[in-house]
Design a protein around this motif. Structure first.
Motif, mmCIF file in Angstrom:
data_model
loop_
_atom_site.group_PDB
_atom_site.id
_atom_site.type_symbol
_atom_site.label_atom_id
_atom_site.label_comp_id
_atom_site.label_asym_id
_atom_site.label_seq_id
_atom_site.Cartn_x
_atom_site.Cartn_y
_atom_site.Cartn_z
ATOM 1 N N THR A 8 90.780 -36.089 -42.813
ATOM 2 C CA THR A 8 90.404 -35.746 -44.182
ATOM 3 C C THR A 8 91.085 -34.419 -44.471
ATOM 4 N N ILE A 9 92.020 -34.449 -45.390
ATOM 5 C CA ILE A 9 92.850 -33.275 -45.652
ATOM 6 C C ILE A 9 92.123 -32.325 -46.601
ATOM 7 N N LEU A 10 91.938 -31.085 -46.153
ATOM 8 C CA LEU A 10 91.263 -30.061 -46.939
ATOM 9 C C LEU A 10 92.264 -29.131 -47.630
ATOM 10 N N ARG A 18 101.824 -28.163 -40.883
ATOM 11 C CA ARG A 18 101.445 -28.141 -39.463
ATOM 12 C C ARG A 18 101.602 -29.518 -38.823
ATOM 13 N N GLY A 19 101.402 -30.555 -39.614
ATOM 14 C CA GLY A 19 101.481 -31.924 -39.110
ATOM 15 C C GLY A 19 102.839 -32.316 -38.583
ATOM 16 N N THR A 64 93.604 -28.453 -32.790
ATOM 17 C CA THR A 64 94.299 -27.191 -32.553
ATOM 18 C C THR A 64 95.490 -27.043 -33.495
ATOM 19 N N THR A 65 96.245 -28.104 -33.663
ATOM 20 C CA THR A 65 97.449 -28.041 -34.489
ATOM 21 C C THR A 65 97.124 -27.900 -35.972
ATOM 22 N N LEU A 66 96.167 -28.665 -36.465
ATOM 23 C CA LEU A 66 95.859 -28.656 -37.895
ATOM 24 C C LEU A 66 94.854 -27.577 -38.293
ATOM 25 N N GLY A 67 94.096 -27.089 -37.321
ATOM 26 C CA GLY A 67 93.125 -26.027 -37.617
ATOM 27 C C GLY A 67 92.169 -26.424 -38.722
ATOM 28 N N ASN A 68 91.888 -25.494 -39.620
ATOM 29 C CA ASN A 68 90.923 -25.747 -40.683
ATOM 30 C C ASN A 68 91.535 -26.432 -41.906
ATOM 31 N N SER A 69 92.763 -26.937 -41.787
ATOM 32 C CA SER A 69 93.394 -27.623 -42.918
ATOM 33 C C SER A 69 92.927 -29.072 -43.053
ATOM 34 N N SER A 70 92.215 -29.584 -42.040
ATOM 35 C CA SER A 70 91.677 -30.952 -42.114
ATOM 36 C C SER A 70 90.525 -31.111 -41.134
#
Length: 106
Positions: A8-10, A18-19, A64-70
């Protein structure tokens, strides 16, 4: 094993930037690679199929890679009941990083 990740992309700009590391396999655990990538046309969600040795490896890598972005929901696929065929009109994946444990070589 195969693992599905439902993202779910935030923050679309950050998540998709980052993806790229997820798609290239940069920093992926040994034996882990993404096989399929299905983004929502509006950028609010992505579903991916991974080949890996454990659900935890994928969960840690994407978190770890996407962090708080999703937010990322990962689960093992029931391979005995699953089926797949590449849909017409989708391009082949970019050359993912090959991992020795997946290719049968050491």
């Amino acid at each position: 094993m195969y693992v599905v990740v439902q993202h779910t992309i935030l923050d679309p700009e950050t998540a998709f930037s980052r993806g790229r590391a997820l798609m290239s396999g940069s920093g992926a655990p040994d034996g882990t690679r993404v096989l399929q990538f299905y983004p929502h046309v509006g950028g609010s969600a992505v579903t991916c199929l991974w080949e890996t040795e454990s659900v935890g490896d994928v969960q840690r890598f994407v978190d770890t890679t996407l962090g708080n972005s999703s937010t990322n929901l990962c689960y093992e696929v029931d391979a005995d009941r699953a089926f797949a065929d590449r849909p017409l009109g989708l391009r082949p994946s970019p050359a993912p990083v090959a991992h020795p444990s997946l290719s049968g070589t050491s």
